[in-house]
Design an enzyme around this catalytic site. Structure first.
Site, short mmCIF file in Angstrom:
data_model
loop_
_atom_site.label_atom_id
_atom_site.label_comp_id
_atom_site.label_asym_id
_atom_site.label_seq_id
_atom_site.Cartn_x
_atom_site.Cartn_y
_atom_site.Cartn_z
N TYR A 1 0.69 -10.51 -10.69
CA TYR A 1 -0.67 -10.30 -11.23
C TYR A 1 -1.50 -9.47 -10.24
O TYR A 1 -2.14 -8.48 -10.62
CB TYR A 1 -1.31 -11.66 -11.47
CG TYR A 1 -2.70 -11.61 -12.09
CD1 TYR A 1 -2.87 -11.38 -13.45
CD2 TYR A 1 -3.84 -11.83 -11.32
CE1 TYR A 1 -4.13 -11.36 -14.03
CE2 TYR A 1 -5.11 -11.81 -11.89
CZ TYR A 1 -5.24 -11.58 -13.25
OH TYR A 1 -6.50 -11.56 -13.81
N SER B 1 -9.97 -7.47 -11.97
CA SER B 1 -10.15 -8.83 -11.42
C SER B 1 -10.58 -8.70 -9.96
O SER B 1 -10.33 -7.65 -9.34
CB SER B 1 -8.81 -9.58 -11.48
OG SER B 1 -8.85 -10.75 -10.71
#
Ligand SMILES: NC(=O)c1ccc[n+]([C@@H]2O[C@H](COP(=O)([O-])OP(=O)(O)OC[C@H]3O[C@@H](n4cnc5c(N)ncnc54)[C@H](O)[C@@H]3O)[C@@H](O)[C@H]2O)c1
Length: 268
Positions: free
Chosen positions: A169, A156
């Protein structure tokens, strides 16, 4: 050395002919698009999924309809015995493993102040521990069969970028960043490449809250130089390239597909 285009003269549908791939979290969102892309390029694909067997069956049927090969395996990537069974299933059915795509991911949207040990374990066990051991088991298989292989991790922009209130995350994707760099260097002598694909905002169910709020969506689109979220297929196309012989010299790094947002915004 004479330069040779490894894809010259090949039909698109045979770029990955003879290759066997596993895609984790492969029956929804980005993972589903990756499964479709790899199958369309001629790979035999094992679709790992955690839930919704019907979606996996639909995908298998759709791939079979154009002569592609795939089958589903229900396996939880946070469980090491499931990961081993997943890889064994690919080898038993298709004889080898060439491409391991670690796509499964979760988030809790919790801040550092209120993240519970359960939240922490949930995210880290899927996004980092699962990817670490999947990389280890896949690399062992690739080394034992010979001929190298590809590990492709869906990371990401948050492997670099902070995202307040999504601390576990960010931690997991930041860990994936160093996993890929270190494993890529360590496994290079075996011809096993390890690469992250770092998407920006992608139109998948994980982003339903933003996509269903016109104000939030307009704000997000305005922050992205290309002016819109990515479609899952635009991330899958990068994975298709990385899985092919054309990407033979790429390892231990991240390819971002973020519409330019990391260069233009301080963070989301
Ligand atoms: N959508 C985005 O904007 C975006 C941006 C950057 C990165 N990503 C990453 O892309 C990947 C795919 O996300 P997505 O957007 O398609 O969301 P998604 O929720 O559709 O996909 C996640 C998949 O992982 C599976 N999964 C979760 N836990 C699992 C487990 N323990 N074992 C096996 N499978 C499990 C889910 O069932 C689901 O199929 C994730 O790693 C995510 O972090 C997404």
């Amino acid at each position: 050395m004479t330069a040779v285009n490894p894809l010259a003269g090949k039909a698109l549908s045979s770029f990955l002919a003879g290759k066997v791939a596993i895609v984790t979290g492969g029956n929804s969102g980005i993972g589903k698009a990756i499964v479709e892309q790899l199958a369309q390029l001629g790979a035999k694909v094992v679709i790992d999924y955690r839930s919704n067997p019907e979606a996996t069956e639909d995908l298998e049927e759709q791939i079979g309809a154009y002569g592609g090969c795939s089958f589903g395996v229900q396996a939880d990537v946070s469980k090491l015995e499931d990961l081993q069974r997943l890889i064994q299933a690919a080898v038993t059915r298709y004889g080898r493993l060439d491409v391991m795509v670690n796509n499964a991911g979760v988030e809790t949207r919790t801040s550092i102040l209120d993240t519970t040990p359960e939240d922490y374990d949930k995210v880290l066990n899927v996004n980092l521990r699962g990817v670490f051991f999947s990389t280890q088991y896949a690399a062992r298989q690739m080394i034992s069969q010979g001929g190298g292989g590809r590990v492709i991790n869906i990371s990401s922009v948050h492997e670099d970028w902070p995202m307040p209130n999504n601390t576990p995350y960010c931690l997991s994707k930041g860990g994936m960043r160093m996993l890929t760099r270190t494993a890529g260097v360590e496994l290079a002598p075996h011809g096993v490449t390890v690469v992250n694909v770092g998407p920006g905002a992608v139109a998948t169910p994980i982003n339903d809250a933003t996509m269903n709020d016109p104000k939030l969506l307009a704000q997000l689109n305005a922050a992205i130089p290309l002016g819109r979220m990515a479609q899952p297929e635009e991330i899958a196309a990068v994975v298709g390239f990385l899985a092919s012989d054309a990407a033979s010299y790429i390892t231990a790094t991240t390819i971002f597909a973020d519409g330019g947002i990391m260069q233009s915004s301080p963070g989301l």
